[in-house]
Design a protein around this motif. Sequence first.
Motif, mmCIF file in Angstrom:
data_model
loop_
_atom_site.group_PDB
_atom_site.id
_atom_site.type_symbol
_atom_site.label_atom_id
_atom_site.label_comp_id
_atom_site.label_asym_id
_atom_site.label_seq_id
_atom_site.Cartn_x
_atom_site.Cartn_y
_atom_site.Cartn_z
ATOM 1 N N GLN A 1 -2.672 24.315 -37.732
ATOM 2 C CA GLN A 1 -2.405 24.571 -36.321
ATOM 3 C C GLN A 1 -3.624 25.148 -35.597
ATOM 4 N N GLY B 1 2.423 20.752 -30.808
ATOM 5 C CA GLY B 1 3.027 22.017 -30.427
ATOM 6 C C GLY B 1 1.974 23.094 -30.247
ATOM 7 N N ALA B 2 2.374 24.338 -30.512
ATOM 8 C CA ALA B 2 1.474 25.471 -30.313
ATOM 9 C C ALA B 2 0.292 25.412 -31.277
ATOM 10 N N ALA C 1 -5.762 28.944 -26.363
ATOM 11 C CA ALA C 1 -4.409 28.717 -26.877
ATOM 12 C C ALA C 1 -3.765 27.593 -26.084
ATOM 13 N N TRP C 2 -3.033 26.737 -26.805
ATOM 14 C CA TRP C 2 -2.387 25.582 -26.171
ATOM 15 C C TRP C 2 -0.942 25.511 -26.640
ATOM 16 N N ASP C 3 -0.042 25.418 -25.682
ATOM 17 C CA ASP C 3 1.383 25.332 -25.998
ATOM 18 C C ASP C 3 2.070 24.562 -24.872
ATOM 19 N N ARG C 4 3.359 24.334 -25.057
ATOM 20 C CA ARG C 4 4.114 23.573 -24.047
ATOM 21 C C ARG C 4 4.311 24.380 -22.766
ATOM 22 N N GLY D 1 3.969 30.715 -23.497
ATOM 23 C CA GLY D 1 3.679 30.551 -24.922
ATOM 24 C C GLY D 1 2.194 30.631 -25.209
ATOM 25 N N GLU D 2 1.370 30.060 -24.324
ATOM 26 C CA GLU D 2 -0.083 30.120 -24.493
ATOM 27 C C GLU D 2 -0.586 31.548 -24.387
ATOM 28 N N LEU E 1 0.340 33.516 -27.564
ATOM 29 C CA LEU E 1 -0.481 33.134 -28.707
ATOM 30 C C LEU E 1 -1.901 33.674 -28.574
#
Length: 280
Positions: free
Chosen positions: A24, A39-40, A91-94, A98-99, A102
Amino acid sequence: MLIFVLQTLAEILAGGTSLTSTEQVDFSHPGNIREEGRGAILNLYVYDIRESKQLQHSGRQVERRPTQRGLQPVTVNWSPSWFDVSLLLTAWDRTTLGEHLLLTEALTVLLRHRSLREEFLVQELRDYGNLSMTVSLEPPIEVGSLWSALSLPLRPALYLTVPVPFETRPDSVPLVWERIISMQNQWQGNGDSTVVTKRVAIAGIVKNSVTNLPIAATEITVIGTEKSALSNQEGLFFFEDLHLGNYILRLNCPDYLPQNVNVLVDSPNYTFKEILLTPA
């Protein structure tokens, strides 16, 4: 050496954040992340390498060893060349929330280190002592120019700089630390609690990803060792007497998909991991 630095950072981030695997942590150009639709993830991108301002190449080092006959054999070694490796961490998320979560986790675990301690480094980077690491909110170069060169809009990010030696050195022996944990069992239906004190390095709880309820009788194996354990009725498990470093736990439970989880043991405190298993 760049690969070894990325590997070390990926293991630290995967073990110390909510990420469950080094898979990840992505190392590609950040502009490609959204297209992959995953995803994340954390993106760790090397954007600059230049001769270190902190540590410079100092030329030859001569070692003389006298013998009984008065001869003095001489060993000539070259000290390593040091380069500052600059990295961009995003950080990458939906979701934006969330970003941010993280990225906060990543900042917290990196600030706990301040430097890359030798016992956490892969073998190829050891025997130089700790590697200093700078974690900042501004890059060594102008921030607008960096993001413009990446062809991306400015976004929250961390900027890391690690001085890296470019030379092969002998292996060193990792340190062994002892952990103490007090796990309080709060899952009993009658409201009672049980305190279990053990000398451990890793502890955790296994839950159902759908119901969020604990899962009993899950087999947890520490890959690369002979250690294994079963989660109890409250989903709790622990492992004792582990070396300092990063580990991969393998979880198997009937009616659930198997899963590998990275866990980092990096301080005098125990490492607690909450693991969610997906029903098969």
